[in-house]
Design a protein around this motif. Structure first.
Motif, PDB file in Angstrom:
ATOM      1  N   GLY A  68      48.990 173.944  -5.156  1.00 10.56           N
ATOM      2  CA  GLY A  68      48.348 174.562  -4.007  1.00 10.56           C
ATOM      3  C   GLY A  68      49.249 174.752  -2.810  1.00 10.56           C
ATOM      4  N   SER A  71      52.447 179.911  -2.673  1.00 11.35           N
ATOM      5  CA  SER A  71      51.800 181.218  -2.859  1.00 11.35           C
ATOM      6  C   SER A  71      52.433 181.990  -4.007  1.00 11.35           C
ATOM      7  CB  SER A  71      51.908 182.048  -1.579  1.00 11.35           C
ATOM      8  OG  SER A  71      53.279 182.349  -1.299  1.00 11.35           O
ATOM      9  N   HIS A  72      53.715 181.700  -4.284  1.00  6.42           N
ATOM     10  CA  HIS A  72      54.458 182.410  -5.325  1.00  6.42           C
ATOM     11  C   HIS A  72      55.214 181.419  -6.208  1.00  6.42           C
ATOM     12  CE1 HIS A  72      53.756 185.632  -2.479  1.00  6.42           C
ATOM     13  NE2 HIS A  72      54.202 186.524  -3.347  1.00  6.42           N
ATOM     14  N   HIS A  89      52.010 179.424 -16.240  1.00  6.19           N
ATOM     15  CA  HIS A  89      50.996 180.424 -15.903  1.00  6.19           C
ATOM     16  C   HIS A  89      49.631 179.774 -15.706  1.00  6.19           C
ATOM     17  CE1 HIS A  89      53.951 183.415 -16.590  1.00  6.19           C
ATOM     18  NE2 HIS A  89      53.955 183.340 -17.909  1.00  6.19           N
ATOM     19  N   ARG A  90      49.293 178.815 -16.550  1.00  5.29           N
ATOM     20  CA  ARG A  90      47.998 178.143 -16.429  1.00  5.29           C
ATOM     21  C   ARG A  90      47.950 177.270 -15.176  1.00  5.29           C
ATOM     22  NH1 ARG A  90      48.653 178.159 -22.145  1.00  5.29           N
ATOM     23  NH2 ARG A  90      49.799 176.180 -22.110  1.00  5.29           N
ATOM     24  N   ALA A  93      48.053 179.411 -11.790  1.00  7.86           N
ATOM     25  CA  ALA A  93      47.289 180.653 -11.987  1.00  7.86           C
ATOM     26  C   ALA A  93      46.986 181.347 -10.663  1.00  7.86           C
ATOM     27  CB  ALA A  93      45.996 180.348 -12.730  1.00  7.86           C
ATOM     28  N   HIS A  94      46.865 180.598  -9.583  1.00  4.97           N
ATOM     29  CA  HIS A  94      46.533 181.188  -8.285  1.00  4.97           C
ATOM     30  C   HIS A  94      47.739 181.852  -7.619  1.00  4.97           C
ATOM     31  CE1 HIS A  94      48.433 177.433  -7.175  1.00  4.97           C
ATOM     32  NE2 HIS A  94      48.617 177.934  -5.959  1.00  4.97           N
ATOM     33  N   CYS A  95      48.953 181.564  -8.123  1.00  3.99           N
ATOM     34  CA  CYS A  95      50.180 182.083  -7.511  1.00  3.99           C
ATOM     35  C   CYS A  95      50.518 183.476  -8.025  1.00  3.99           C
ATOM     36  CB  CYS A  95      51.371 181.165  -7.820  1.00  3.99           C
ATOM     37  SG  CYS A  95      51.364 179.581  -6.957  1.00  3.99           S
ATOM     38  N   ARG A  97      53.181 185.335  -9.742  1.00  3.91           N
ATOM     39  CA  ARG A  97      54.244 184.824 -10.610  1.00  3.91           C
ATOM     40  C   ARG A  97      55.224 185.946 -10.958  1.00  3.91           C
ATOM     41  NH1 ARG A  97      49.551 183.341 -12.156  1.00  3.91           N
ATOM     42  NH2 ARG A  97      49.487 184.651 -14.036  1.00  3.91           N
ATOM     43  N   HIS A 116      53.235 188.483 -13.198  1.00  3.27           N
ATOM     44  CA  HIS A 116      52.786 189.711 -12.554  1.00  3.27           C
ATOM     45  C   HIS A 116      53.886 190.761 -12.562  1.00  3.27           C
ATOM     46  CE1 HIS A 116      50.016 186.637 -10.877  1.00  3.27           C
ATOM     47  NE2 HIS A 116      49.132 187.618 -10.945  1.00  3.27           N
TER      48      HIS A 116
END
Length: 309
Positions: A68, A71-72, A89-90, A93-95, A97, A116
């Motif tokens: 958390g 951001s990236h 990735h799991r 997941a919120h970042c 990537r 992404h």
């Protein structure tokens, strides 16, 4: 109409194969990382680097990272494949990537599709791009040190200290900021790891900044090409290494009994400064044949003396 202000990323987590517990850090991948760090610093972007605990035990590790906080997530260099990359990735997941400077073998692999964006150095159907390590910040040269150690010589019996000497020397060398090359003076015409001729051995020794050895010929062959030597005699009380250092007039010698870090450091510094000139002087003395050796004396024995008339 007001222009929309571009908002930069929050904090970035830099990862790669150098981040995984059972991954590995290669020189190329770490230089690629340095290139990415250079760009992020230049833009004022905050970032952290996650390292493998097996490589840098005291650094930030993936297990201790709080997803958390970022951001990236950026994955640097290497090949995109495997469950460890998919786990990133799991977990993040919120970042956003992004993979950069990577190789893609299968564009459909979940390790690749989970990003992404993939700024690949090579991938099917794309033009390859320059590896990130090519433009990494310059790094200063470090001394190149040949290490020639002998763990044998059973002929010295109870006087042997070869194991203890090798352990102390290599433990100390592991902490030195230098490029280490483990070398062998034994010749072999079949094993590609070994030199087949003395000329091949000498060609390596001549390109070094220093040799660390507990072998007689490690000492002599390095001095023969003008490379300074930090010599250690692995036999209690001194034996052939000590005798040869004295015969050559070479001072950078330690006994097995007096082997400690302070003395090693002292002779290390000397070899890389004054020792360079001293080694060339010994080399020149060898070439000039200023002192008769055993072959000269052999000829005296083989040549008949003139008899009185």
């Amino acid at each position: 109409m007001n222009e929309r202000k571009r908002v930069g990323p929050g904090k970035v987590l830099l990862t790669g194969w150098f981040s995984f517990r059972d991954g590995e850090a290669t020189a190329g991948d770490v230089l690629a990382l340095r290139r990415v760090e250079e760009v992020l610093r230049g833009s004022g972007t905050a970032y952290d680097v996650a390292w493998s605990p097996g490589f840098l035990p005291d650094a930030l590790h993936l297990d201790a990272v709080r997803p958390g906080d970022y951001s990236h997530l950026v994955f640097v260099a290497g090949v995109l494949h495997g469950s460890q990359v998919e786990e990133l990735h799991r977990r993040f997941a919120h970042c956003v990537r992004i993979a950069v400077g990577t190789s893609v073998i299968d564009p459909g692999d979940g390790a690749a599709t989970g990003f992404h964006r993939v700024l690949a150095r090579d991938a099917p159907g794309r033009e390859p791009s320059e590896d990130l390590a090519a433009r990494a910040p310059a790094v200063p040269a470090r001394p190149v040190v040949g290490v020639i150690l002998d763990r044998g010589q059973p002929e010295y019996g109870d006087q042997r200290r070869h194991g203890q000497v090798a352990e102390r020397v290599t433990r100390w060398l592991a902490g030195k900021d230098c490029a280490r090359l483990e070398l062998e003076t034994r010749l072999d015409t079949h094993d590609w790891h070994l030199s087949a001729t003395p000329a091949q051995v000498q060609s390596v020794l001549a390109r070094l900044d220093l040799v660390v050895t507990d072998r007689l010929h490690g000492l002599v062959l390095a001095l023969r090409v003008g490379t300074p030597v930090l010599a250690v005699d692995p036999v209690a009380g001194g034996a052939e290494v000590t005798a040869q250092a004295h015969a050559c007039g070479w001072p950078a010698l330690l006994s097995a009994e007096a082997l400690d870090e302070r003395r090693l450091e002292r002779w290390w510094d000397w070899c890389l400064t004054s020792g360079r000139v001293a080694a060339r002087q010994v080399r020149d003395a060898f070439r000039d044949g200023r002192v008769p050796d055993g072959a000269d004396r052999l000829m005296e024995l083989l040549t008949p003396r003139a008899t009185a008339g």
